[in-house]
Design a protein around this motif. Structure first.
Motif, mmCIF file in Angstrom:
data_model
loop_
_atom_site.group_PDB
_atom_site.id
_atom_site.type_symbol
_atom_site.label_atom_id
_atom_site.label_comp_id
_atom_site.label_asym_id
_atom_site.label_seq_id
_atom_site.Cartn_x
_atom_site.Cartn_y
_atom_site.Cartn_z
ATOM 1 N N LEU A 110 -13.562 104.215 56.029
ATOM 2 C CA LEU A 110 -14.142 104.786 57.234
ATOM 3 C C LEU A 110 -13.380 104.316 58.465
ATOM 4 C CD1 LEU A 110 -17.945 104.232 56.479
ATOM 5 C CD2 LEU A 110 -16.620 106.335 56.151
ATOM 6 N N TRP A 112 -13.445 104.446 63.028
ATOM 7 C CA TRP A 112 -14.398 104.531 64.129
ATOM 8 C C TRP A 112 -13.699 104.999 65.392
ATOM 9 C CZ3 TRP A 112 -13.106 99.991 61.569
ATOM 10 C CH2 TRP A 112 -12.312 99.077 62.284
ATOM 11 N N TYR A 118 -18.727 105.067 63.597
ATOM 12 C CA TYR A 118 -18.018 105.679 62.476
ATOM 13 C C TYR A 118 -17.840 107.181 62.695
ATOM 14 C CZ TYR A 118 -18.656 101.501 59.553
ATOM 15 O OH TYR A 118 -18.609 100.247 59.030
#
Length: 608
Positions: A110, A112, A118
């Motif tokens: 992930l 951000w 995120y």
């Protein structure tokens, strides 16, 4: 939970992500600044205000000059006065030097944005259930390990199973994991699987959390898979020391490891199959350089870039002709910590000791009042580090309480606190005895690193002596320091006070540093109000930004009152980059990725 709660939250400029150990010594890692005032600049970087500097005078994105050539290699200088440990896996590492190496060849699934939330722009995307407790992740079809095997949902589950295993010897298992349904049962051995994690298909994973918290969108999701086809048959207790972690580490990042000289260097080549696209560079060499040789390495082109320049050396090298200095406010702070207990490995929690030598609140408060960190920032770092007031740094502006002044330099207040607490000089030698009249000697450890490390530590010793406290200083290299302070769970009973630093993650939640079940709670401090506030900061109510700010303001004040540790300096990070380097940036939210890194010439530019 109303349907639109998550969408409202996503619109907020929140910070976040699970914290990492960025433990760093005085000069190994540079940091944020504030002490230079509002003076006008001279030539863009050097200020007229007594030689002070300001982070506002630096860009965090490299200026590109010339056209990129095909291929090429660069050398990255890892500034450290000790060898790197070599635990080269995100699931097990603990030191910042290892993290700096990992960033070149591995990454989380992930990513951000500039607000630390995120996104769906990473190697995996996610969807959230209506109640905010179940996350469904989908890993991209083009995301593969360096050996060509796909990164799978099983790999992501396997990372959780390893970290939750009772034999796991790393530092990651904390409240982020115990918030997963079934994790505590799995960890205790009463369940064979983690009920809250489901592999939907090869590339899809579902995780259900016990509580819906804002931290789930800003960091408390563990996004680092572990290659099950490599580690799946190993005993969990053997993984961190295995050749597959120490000698032949694997990832799915833009470069892949070719060779390692333990503690000294790492050679990497490009990962042609990188999911964001084939890197421009053919390869990267990472080599450890000491803070005493960093200037020479930069001037001669021995390294093309370093992540953090020792800021105490900046005034003498601000005009280095072959580099551009990038600057950003660091997500970090240095601090003084007090040993108030030990770590109970069996229960994985703090064993607070009310009889510990430093377990007198007035003593700790006095030691904070006795030091002048504004002067330290100016004298040692020319304003590129500055007086810290609370344990949430200004890199997190929504939650850093800038109205809280911490404990200002005030020797008179320090003396009064010690007097009132019964620390008196009963034998007339100028040094205080403890409240029972016994000799009081405080053992203080700090880290080596650059020219200012020991003088800075000596300054603190002298400041405490000025209020009648006898403090014995011991200087240690990075790895030995963290062994002594309890990084492996073994606390040295001869350590009373220590000076260190934290590189914090994007998530504001400080539970992983100061919670009762956090191994990084090196002070070994436990407090009912602390646990309450940490829980409230992660609660469903804290989706309300104003409520969460109120909670963390109260927490910051609690730490100012109780002083299990006290912050000393916020930090600016400076990163010099050779003029031939293109497409490089530091800090968060730049959307400049390492596969885009390029050079405009085969060889580095040397200083004139």
């Amino acid at each position: 939970m109303p349907k639109n709660k998550w969408s409202r939250y996503l619109a907020l400029p929140m910070l976040s992500f699970a914290l990492i150990l960025g433990a760093c010594s005085g000069d190994e890692e540079a940091s944020p600044e504030e002490g230079g005032g509002e003076a006008e600049t001279d030539g863009g970087q050097e200020l007229e205000n007594g030689g002070m500097y300001s982070i506002d005078d630096f860009s965090n994105v490299k200026t590109n000059e010339g056209e990129a050539i095909d291929g090429g290699t660069i050398t990255f200088g890892l500034v450290s006065d000790t060898v790197f440990e070599g635990t080269l896996n995100w699931n097990f590492y603990s030191g910042a030097p290892d993290a700096e190496i990992l960033e070149w060849f591995d990454e989380g699934l992930l990513t951000w944005d500039e607000n630390y939330v995120y996104t769906n722009d990473g190697a995996a995307t996610y969807e959230v259930s209506e109640d905010g407790r179940t996350f469904t992740f989908t890993i991209g079809d083009n995301v593969n390990w360096h050996d060509g095997e796909p990164v799978t949902a099983e790999d992501w589950l396997f990372a959780h199973e390893v970290i939750g295993n009772p034999d796991y010897d790393g530092p990651r298992y904390n409240s982020d994991f115990t918030n997963i349904e079934g994790m505590e049962e799995y960890n205790s051995g009463s369940a064979d699987t983690i009920s809250g994690i489901e592999v939907v298909d090869e590339k899809t994973l579902s995780i259900t959390y016990i509580e819906s918290t804002p931290s789930l969108l800003t960091g408390s999701i563990w996004s680092y898979p572990l290659a099950k086809h490599i580690f799946g048959d190993m005993a969990v207790a053997d993984i961190s020391s295995s050749p597959e972690v120490r000698e032949n580490p694997i990832g799915f990042g833009p470069f892949k490891v070719d060779s390692i000289v333990p503690g000294e260097s790492v050679t990497l080549s490009k990962n042609e199959d990188y999911w964001r696209g084939e890197p421009n560079l053919d390869g990267v060499t990472i080599k450890v350089i000491s803070s005493s040789t960093v200037v020479q390495e930069l001037e001669t082109g021995g390294v093309d870039l370093i992540s953090e320049f020792p800021v105490d050396q900046f005034p003498d090298n601000a005009e280095m002709s072959n580099v551009e200095y990038l600057g950003a406010i660091d997500r970090a702070y240095t601090y003084i910590g007090f040993k108030l207990g030990t770590w109970d490995a069996e229960s994985s929690t703090v064993a607070y000791d009310p009889e510990a030598k430093m377990n007198n609140k007035e003593l700790r408060q006095a030691m904070w009042h006795a030091v002048d960190n504004t002067a330290v920032g100016e004298r040692f770092y020319n304003g590129l580090r500055w007086n810290a007031t609370t344990l949430i740094p200004p890199s997190h502006p929504e939650f850093h309480d800038d109205s809280n002044e911490g404990r200002a330099y005030d020797p008179e207040a320090a003396n009064q606190l010690l007097d009132d607490a019964g620390y008196a000089d009963t034998d007339g030698d100028g040094l205080r005895e403890d409240p029972e009249g016994n000799p009081l000697e405080i053992n203080f450890i700090s880290m080596t690193g650059g020219d200012t490390a020991e003088p800075l530590a000596q300054y603190y010793v002298q400041s405490w002596e000025a209020v009648g406290l006898k403090v014995n200083l011991e200087m240690l290299e990075f790895n030995s320091f963290y062994d002594r302070v309890g990084n492996g769970g073994e606390d040295d009973p001869n350590v009373d006070v220590f000076q260190a630093a934290w590189g914090v993650g994007i998530d504001v939640d400080p539970s992983g540093l100061y919670g009762a079940n956090a191994i990084y709670n090196f002070a070994r401090w436990e407090n009912e109000d602390n646990e309450r506030l940490l829980a409230e900061g992660r609660s469903e109510e804290s989706f309300d930004l104003a409520y969460r700010q109120e909670v963390y303001n109260e927490w910051q004040q609690l730490m100012v009152e109780e002083v299990p540790v006290f912050p000393t300096l916020y930090r600016a990070v400076l990163s010099p980059v050779n003029d031939r380097v293109l497409n490089y940036a530091i800090g968060d939210g730049t959307e400049v990725y390492l596969n885009e890194l390029a050079v405009n010439a085969e060889s580095p530019v040397t200083a004139e």
